[in-house]
Write an enzyme that holds these catalytic residues in place. Structure first.
Site, PDB file in Angstrom:
ATOM      1  N   THR A 101       0.860  -1.185   0.000  1.00  0.00           N
ATOM      2  CA  THR A 101       0.000   0.000   0.000  1.00  0.00           C
ATOM      3  C   THR A 101       0.891   1.227   0.000  1.00  0.00           C
ATOM      4  O   THR A 101       1.473   1.585   1.029  1.00  0.00           O
ATOM      5  CB  THR A 101      -0.924   0.002   1.228  1.00  0.00           C
ATOM      6  OG1 THR A 101      -1.710  -1.189   1.225  1.00  0.00           O
ATOM      7  CG2 THR A 101      -1.848   1.201   1.206  1.00  0.00           C
ATOM      8  N   LYS A 179      -7.224   1.450  -3.361  1.00  0.00           N
ATOM      9  CA  LYS A 179      -6.731   0.909  -2.091  1.00  0.00           C
ATOM     10  C   LYS A 179      -6.757   1.965  -0.988  1.00  0.00           C
ATOM     11  O   LYS A 179      -7.180   1.704   0.147  1.00  0.00           O
ATOM     12  CB  LYS A 179      -5.320   0.363  -2.283  1.00  0.00           C
ATOM     13  CG  LYS A 179      -4.611  -0.073  -1.007  1.00  0.00           C
ATOM     14  CD  LYS A 179      -5.328  -1.189  -0.279  1.00  0.00           C
ATOM     15  CE  LYS A 179      -4.488  -1.667   0.913  1.00  0.00           C
ATOM     16  NZ  LYS A 179      -5.254  -2.573   1.785  1.00  0.00           N
TER      17      LYS A 179
END
Length: 306
Positions: A101, A179
């Site tokens: 991420t 995300k």
């Protein structure tokens, strides 16, 4: 012959993903594994059948032996350093699947480096808690050229993931944008639960009735985080499931995206302030569920709900 895989990063998410690849991906060679703390590699290898993994001493060594490389690391700087190590090899024809991420700008930057070196790239962040990673129940988001995404897909749905969001032929940054927006939902959820439970306690309702309502109305992540708060898991555990620094990194990236788009994420700002208070109170071992403790302190209650 099946491609040789190399997995980098055996943190809370990576351990489960790597184990599921070993168990379900029909590999015909040991999975190459690397972690900065080698003991995690040893522990994972001991849990899996003998001969199913091979520990390497460096990222460059593993990359030199692999056809497909999966990367899941803690932050942008660590990811960039890992990619630099991978690219010390001749990577022409290899596929790099980046599951970390990170900011969409970082994703685009490293993707260009990978492509300039003659390799394929897929941005593939994953949604789910560590328990979902262990169970192979993540949700993968795969972006990049269709040929590259198709090459990556065998390691997601049915292996590490229960579902995938296929962004074939979309810009890499779209996967990371989703995300970060998705993780902002998680951050906001934890903030709302924390505020709700503190209000329930101070109003005299009591947290048990609110928890019963949460279980009935919002089973799944809401109920799980509510349980973690009320059982004191947020301060009792030795190692965080979602560390405060990682939660603040994600919040910061989400707020950066929002600012670029002329949007303000008020809820994320509130949660991030509580994460900052959590970090100041307990340090790096703080878990995102500890937002509950920060909200408690803000409202005249002790951090621990003993």
């Amino acid at each position: 012959m099946a491609p040789r895989l190399f997995f980098i990063g055996l943190g809370n998410m990576g351990r489960g993903m790597a184990a599921n690849i070993v168990e379900k991906a029909n590999l015909d060679q040991p999975l190459l594994i690397y972690n900065r703390t080698k003991q995690r590699c040893i522990e994972l290898s001991e849990k899996l059948p003998a001969g199913k993994t091979e520990i390497v001493d460096s990222i460059a060594e593993g990359a030199s032996k692999a056809d497909i490389i999966l990367n899941i690391l803690s932050n942008d700087a660590v990811v960039e350093a890992s990619i630099a190590e991978i690219l010390k090899n001749d990577v022409k024809g290899k596929l790099i699947i980046e599951c970390s991420t990170i900011h969409p700008d970082t994703t685009e930057k490293i993707a260009q480096q990978v492509e300039d070196a003659g390799a394929q790239f897929v941005a593939a962040p994953v949604f789910g808690a560590p328990a979902m990673a262990d169970a192979g129940q993540l949700v993968g988001v795969l972006a990049g050229p269709k040929a590259s995404v198709d090459r990556a897909r065998p390691y997601f749905k049915g292996v590490t993931a229960k579902a995938e969001i296929n962004m074939s032929d979309e810009p890499y940054r779209k996967a990371l944008t989703l995300k970060l927006i998705g993780n902002s939902f998680v951050i906001n959820m934890v903030e709302q639960l924390a505020e709700g439970h503190v209000l329930a306690e101070k109003s005299g309702l009591g947290t048990d009735y609110l928890h019963q309502w949460i279980e009935g109305m919002f089973p799944g992540p809401y109920a799980a985080y509510s349980t973690r708060m009320l059982t004191g898991d947020y301060y009792k555990r030795e190692y965080p499931l979602f560390a405060v620094d990682l939660a603040r990194k994600d919040a910061g990236h989400a707020m950066s995206l929002a600012k670029e788009g002329g949007v303000r994420l008020h809820n994320v700002e509130t949660a991030d302030a509580h994460l900052a208070e959590l970090k100041a109170h307990v340090g790096e071992k703080g878990d995102i569920a500890g937002i509950y403790g920060a909200v408690r302190m803000e409202n005249g209650l002790p951090y621990e709900n003993k």
